[in-house]
Design a protein around this motif. Structure first.
Motif, PDB file in Angstrom:
ATOM      1  N   LEU A   1       0.826  -1.191   0.000  1.00 48.06           N
ATOM      2  CA  LEU A   1       0.000   0.000   0.000  1.00 48.06           C
ATOM      3  C   LEU A   1       0.867   1.250   0.000  1.00 48.06           C
ATOM      4  O   LEU A   1       0.595   2.202  -0.748  1.00 48.06           O
ATOM      5  N   GLU A   2       1.912   1.281   0.786  1.00 46.25           N
ATOM      6  CA  GLU A   2       2.828   2.414   0.811  1.00 46.25           C
ATOM      7  C   GLU A   2       3.506   2.597  -0.540  1.00 46.25           C
ATOM      8  O   GLU A   2       3.675   3.725  -1.013  1.00 46.25           O
ATOM      9  N   LEU A   3       3.893   1.516  -1.186  1.00 44.24           N
ATOM     10  CA  LEU A   3       4.523   1.578  -2.497  1.00 44.24           C
ATOM     11  C   LEU A   3       3.564   2.130  -3.544  1.00 44.24           C
ATOM     12  O   LEU A   3       3.944   2.963  -4.373  1.00 44.24           O
ATOM     13  N   MET A   4       2.296   1.704  -3.497  1.00 41.10           N
ATOM     14  CA  MET A   4       1.307   2.208  -4.444  1.00 41.10           C
ATOM     15  C   MET A   4       1.027   3.693  -4.208  1.00 41.10           C
ATOM     16  O   MET A   4       0.856   4.457  -5.165  1.00 41.10           O
ATOM     17  N   ILE A   5       1.000   4.126  -2.958  1.00 36.51           N
ATOM     18  CA  ILE A   5       0.766   5.542  -2.659  1.00 36.51           C
ATOM     19  C   ILE A   5       1.944   6.380  -3.141  1.00 36.51           C
ATOM     20  O   ILE A   5       1.752   7.451  -3.734  1.00 36.51           O
ATOM     21  N   LYS A   6       3.164   5.915  -2.954  1.00 34.09           N
ATOM     22  CA  LYS A   6       4.338   6.638  -3.445  1.00 34.09           C
ATOM     23  C   LYS A   6       4.302   6.750  -4.967  1.00 34.09           C
ATOM     24  O   LYS A   6       4.584   7.808  -5.539  1.00 34.09           O
ATOM     25  N   PHE A   7       3.948   5.661  -5.631  1.00 35.80           N
ATOM     26  CA  PHE A   7       3.857   5.662  -7.088  1.00 35.80           C
ATOM     27  C   PHE A   7       2.803   6.660  -7.559  1.00 35.80           C
ATOM     28  O   PHE A   7       3.025   7.427  -8.497  1.00 35.80           O
ATOM     29  N   ALA A   8       1.648   6.669  -6.889  1.00 40.91           N
ATOM     30  CA  ALA A   8       0.578   7.588  -7.267  1.00 40.91           C
ATOM     31  C   ALA A   8       1.013   9.034  -7.062  1.00 40.91           C
ATOM     32  O   ALA A   8       0.737   9.904  -7.906  1.00 40.91           O
ATOM     33  N   LEU A   9       1.699   9.334  -5.981  1.00 45.63           N
ATOM     34  CA  LEU A   9       2.166  10.697  -5.736  1.00 45.63           C
ATOM     35  C   LEU A   9       3.208  11.128  -6.767  1.00 45.63           C
ATOM     36  O   LEU A   9       3.204  12.276  -7.212  1.00 45.63           O
ATOM     37  N   ILE A  10       4.082  10.220  -7.160  1.00 45.57           N
ATOM     38  CA  ILE A  10       5.067  10.538  -8.190  1.00 45.57           C
ATOM     39  C   ILE A  10       4.378  10.822  -9.519  1.00 45.57           C
ATOM     40  O   ILE A  10       4.730  11.771 -10.225  1.00 45.57           O
ATOM     41  N   MET A  11       3.379  10.040  -9.877  1.00 45.24           N
ATOM     42  CA  MET A  11       2.655  10.261 -11.131  1.00 45.24           C
ATOM     43  C   MET A  11       1.900  11.586 -11.113  1.00 45.24           C
ATOM     44  O   MET A  11       1.891  12.328 -12.100  1.00 45.24           O
ATOM     45  N   VAL A  12       1.271  11.922  -9.985  1.00 43.79           N
ATOM     46  CA  VAL A  12       0.572  13.202  -9.871  1.00 43.79           C
ATOM     47  C   VAL A  12       1.577  14.343  -9.988  1.00 43.79           C
ATOM     48  O   VAL A  12       1.321  15.351 -10.648  1.00 43.79           O
ATOM     49  N   GLY A  13       2.753  14.186  -9.380  1.00 37.56           N
ATOM     50  CA  GLY A  13       3.790  15.202  -9.487  1.00 37.56           C
ATOM     51  C   GLY A  13       4.255  15.398 -10.922  1.00 37.56           C
ATOM     52  O   GLY A  13       4.443  16.530 -11.374  1.00 37.56           O
ATOM     53  N   LEU A  14       4.429  14.319 -11.664  1.00 35.28           N
ATOM     54  CA  LEU A  14       4.828  14.420 -13.067  1.00 35.28           C
ATOM     55  C   LEU A  14       3.751  15.101 -13.907  1.00 35.28           C
ATOM     56  O   LEU A  14       4.048  15.932 -14.778  1.00 35.28           O
TER      57      LEU A  14
END
Length: 80
Positions: A9-22
């Motif tokens: 879950l933490e990994l998916m949240i980090k991935f989602a935040l990186i994508m939103v940042g991009l």
């Protein structure tokens, strides 16, 4: 009950935040940069570019070139 692996879950949240940042970065580059450039030009007082005359902006085809008899730019005689 749902068993959730917290590390996944933490990994998916980090991935989602990186994508939103991009996506926000792309938004800033594509949409806001031209608006900021216009604002900076207005503040600095940059003049608008001079428009080209119709003769300078006319689109010419390959057949609109000067024929050798009319071309006075050549300094040497090219007789073939």
């Amino acid at each position: 009950m749902f068993a959730v692996n917290m590390s996944s879950l933490e990994l998916m949240i980090k991935f989602a935040l990186i994508m939103v940042g991009l996506l926000l970065l792309v938004f800033v580059i594509a949409v806001l940069t031209p608006k900021l450039a216009k604002l900076i030009d207005r503040i600095v007082g940059k003049e608008n570019k001079q428009s080209l005359s119709p003769e300078e902006s006319a689109v010419r085809s390959i057949y609109d070139g000067d024929i050798p008899e009319e071309n006075t730019d050549n300094s040497e005689d090219n007789s073939n």
